[in-house]
Enzyme design. Structure first.
Site, PDB file in Angstrom:
ATOM      1  N   GLY A   1     -14.356 -14.405  12.748  1.00  0.00           N
ATOM      2  CA  GLY A   1     -15.204 -13.666  13.676  1.00  0.00           C
ATOM      3  C   GLY A   1     -16.683 -13.637  13.337  1.00  0.00           C
TER       4      GLY A   1
ATOM      5  NE  ARG B   1     -17.719 -17.490  17.871  1.00  0.00           N
ATOM      6  CZ  ARG B   1     -17.387 -17.625  19.143  1.00  0.00           C
ATOM      7  NH1 ARG B   1     -18.078 -18.410  19.922  1.00  0.00           N
ATOM      8  NH2 ARG B   1     -16.350 -16.973  19.639  1.00  0.00           N
TER       9      ARG B   1
ATOM     10  CB  CYS C   1     -15.813 -28.518  43.625  1.00  0.00           C
ATOM     11  SG  CYS C   1     -16.321 -30.150  44.132  1.00  0.00           S
ATOM     12  CD  GLU C   2     -14.731 -22.905  40.720  1.00  0.00           C
ATOM     13  OE1 GLU C   2     -15.334 -21.805  40.699  1.00  0.00           O
ATOM     14  OE2 GLU C   2     -13.621 -23.074  41.226  1.00  0.00           O
TER      15      GLU C   2
HETATM   16  C1  PLP Z   1      -9.864 -17.076  16.721  1.00  0.00           C
HETATM   17  C2  PLP Z   1      -9.349 -16.594  15.425  1.00  0.00           C
HETATM   18  C3  PLP Z   1     -10.088 -16.808  14.265  1.00  0.00           C
HETATM   19  C4  PLP Z   1     -11.445 -17.450  14.253  1.00  0.00           C
HETATM   20  O1  PLP Z   1     -12.382 -16.726  14.937  1.00  0.00           O
HETATM   21  P1  PLP Z   1     -13.920 -17.202  14.893  1.00  0.00           P
HETATM   22  O2  PLP Z   1     -14.612 -16.202  15.714  1.00  0.00           O
HETATM   23  O3  PLP Z   1     -13.954 -18.558  15.495  1.00  0.00           O
HETATM   24  O4  PLP Z   1     -14.332 -17.178  13.472  1.00  0.00           O
HETATM   25  C5  PLP Z   1      -9.537 -16.399  13.074  1.00  0.00           C
HETATM   26  N1  PLP Z   1      -8.325 -15.796  13.026  1.00  0.00           N
HETATM   27  C6  PLP Z   1      -7.592 -15.579  14.131  1.00  0.00           C
HETATM   28  C7  PLP Z   1      -6.273 -14.952  14.018  1.00  0.00           C
HETATM   29  C8  PLP Z   1      -8.079 -15.966  15.359  1.00  0.00           C
HETATM   30  O5  PLP Z   1      -7.349 -15.730  16.449  1.00  0.00           O
END
Ligand code: PLP
Length: 433
Positions: A248, A293, A361-362
């Site tokens: 995250g 990410r 087409c959106e």
């Molecule tokens: C999506 C996800 C991640 C990675 O999240 P990022 O925001 O891309 O770092 C890690 N663990 C779980 C369980 C996820 O669903």
């Protein structure tokens, strides 16, 4: 506008990535084209590995492959010594075909199918992250049938309100993911694991959301989880060996984003774990994190050819590109913001405000709203930056548009890692009746 990794303007006034002229890349591989900066991915992997570490504490960094997965990245992630998260049979299949070490694969998902679980058990993956009690029952049954054992983590939901978009928030009390840490009969659930002959519970997993900018959310997650570990120790007699804190970590897409200082945040997370466990009187479990990410987003750039521009009667100045929500649905899906440049006009001044629209087409098929660029003409190459995460992996064939190719660039070399889809690929599973 921010450049990342090996990006720069070269002597021709063109955007260069990984030592490759982006305009030349489009001539060789066509457009749209996903370009991935290999050095930046490796650098990001090392930032995580080096900073999420402390003597005396066992840590593990797991790449959340749903952000971007193909055979080539499995190899790279494995070379960098990270483990791998998968959330589906398709992701698992990719990892196994890339010969990613099975023991370093973690499998997530709130509704893993029977076939996905069988595939994971038979491959001998490291951990399955069990979402709920019904899944535990199914897993127990399947292991019995296959005469196999498996180590698992239990996904729990710590009820933390990380400030991010609703669609990527994952741990409010009504989240579809995991069992709440507030659930009153947690001990009865844990005793189900205890009584299992096949399934061994090693610890817990939580993931509080995505694109999080407030370091406090991570620290709060740690505090709440460690208190939970203490509670299950005292109330249920369960000793936690492993704690997976999820991913995250927020990244920069546009000026609206002020990403956390990753090095500091990772170090502080470990420090906090050390202090808190000491304070509570807990043994420090093995600690894992799962960035997706933050490993890949800034390493990706999408190159498009401009088909034309249009000034509407209402005054909006559009740039039309030869891709769109099919290769990058994030703007349409949740209003994501991106920066972009004209890759062949890097030395020209911005003079006009444009909206970049795709060819689908959106009306919602927009990549970037209101962006300042030099005067744009047909055949210019438009580069949208920081498209490494959740672009290729979320791409679709809407309007029967073939998915773009993916090239990895490094030291002036470009390696094709996914071929461009053809119309034949699109028809591959169609049957005439
Ligand atoms: C999506 C996800 C991640 C990675 O999240 P990022 O925001 O891309 O770092 C890690 N663990 C779980 C369980 C996820 O669903």
């Amino acid at each position: 506008m921010r450049f990342f990794g090996t990006m720069k303007m070269n002597n021709n006034g063109n955007l260069q990535i990984g030592g490759c002229d982006s305009v030349k890349l489009t001539k060789e591989f066509g457009t749209p084209l996903y370009v991935v900066d290999e050095d930046l991915i490796r650098g990001n992997c090392r930032t995580f590995k080096n900073n999420f570490a402390m003597e005396g504490i066992d840590t593990e960094v797991i790449y959340a492959s749903k952000a971007f997965l193909n055979l080539a990245i499995c190899k790279l992630i494995s070379e960098e010594g990270l483990s791998l998260d998968v959330v589906s049979g398709g992701e698992l299949y990719t990892a196994l075909r890339a010969e990613f070490p099975a023991q370093k694969i973690y499998m997530h998902g709130n509704n893993k199918t029977r076939d996905e679980l069988i595939m994971a058990i038979e491959a001998g993956i490291g951990r399955i992250v069990v979402d709920n009690r019904q899944e535990l029952e199914l897993l127990e049954y399947l292991c019995e049938e296959l005469d196999k054992k498996i180590d698992v983590l239990l996904r729990v939901n710590p009820g933390i309100d990380a400030h991010t978009h609703e669609y990527i928030q994952t741990s409010k009390n009504d989240s579809k993911f995991g069992e709440s840490i507030f659930c009153e009969d947690i001990c009865s659930l844990l005793s189900k694991f205890k009584n299992s002959r096949r399934v061994t519970l090693k610890g817990f997993h939580c993931h509080i959301g995505s694109q999080i900018f407030e370091e406090q959310s991570f620290y709060q997650g740690i505090s709440v989880m460690l208190q939970f570990l203490d509670r299950v120790r005292v109330e249920c007699g369960f000793i936690t060996e492993e704690l997976n804190l999820g991913g995250g970590f927020g990244v920069y897409y546009s000026k609206e984003d002020t990403p956390i200082n990753l090095e500091k945040c990772l170090k502080d997370m470990i420090l906090l774990i050390k202090e808190k466990t000491m304070h509570i009187g807990l043994n420090v479990p093995k600690i894992m994190i799962e960035p997706g990410r933050a490993i890949i987003a800034n390493a990706g750039t999408t190159l498009y050819e401009v088909g034309g521009t249009k000034l509407t009667y209402g005054g909006k100045h559009f740039i039309f590109v030869d891709g769109g929500m099919t290769d990058n649905p994030r703007t349409a899906l949740y209003g994501a913001k991106y920066e972009a440049v004209i890759a062949n006009k890097m030395n020209l001044e911005n003079i006009e405000t444009y909206t970049i629209a795709g060819k689908c087409c959106e009306s919602g098929d927009v990549l970037v709203k209101d962006i300042e660029l030099p005067e744009v003409e047909r055949k210019d190459i438009l580069a949208v930056l920081s498209t490494g995460a959740y672009n290729y992996s979320m791409a679709s064939n809407y309007n029967r548009i073939p998915r773009p190719a993916v090239v990895f660039v490094k030291d002036g070399n470009a390696k094709l890692t996914v071929k461009r889809e053809t119309y034949e690929d699109i028809l591959r599973n169609d049957l005439l009746i």
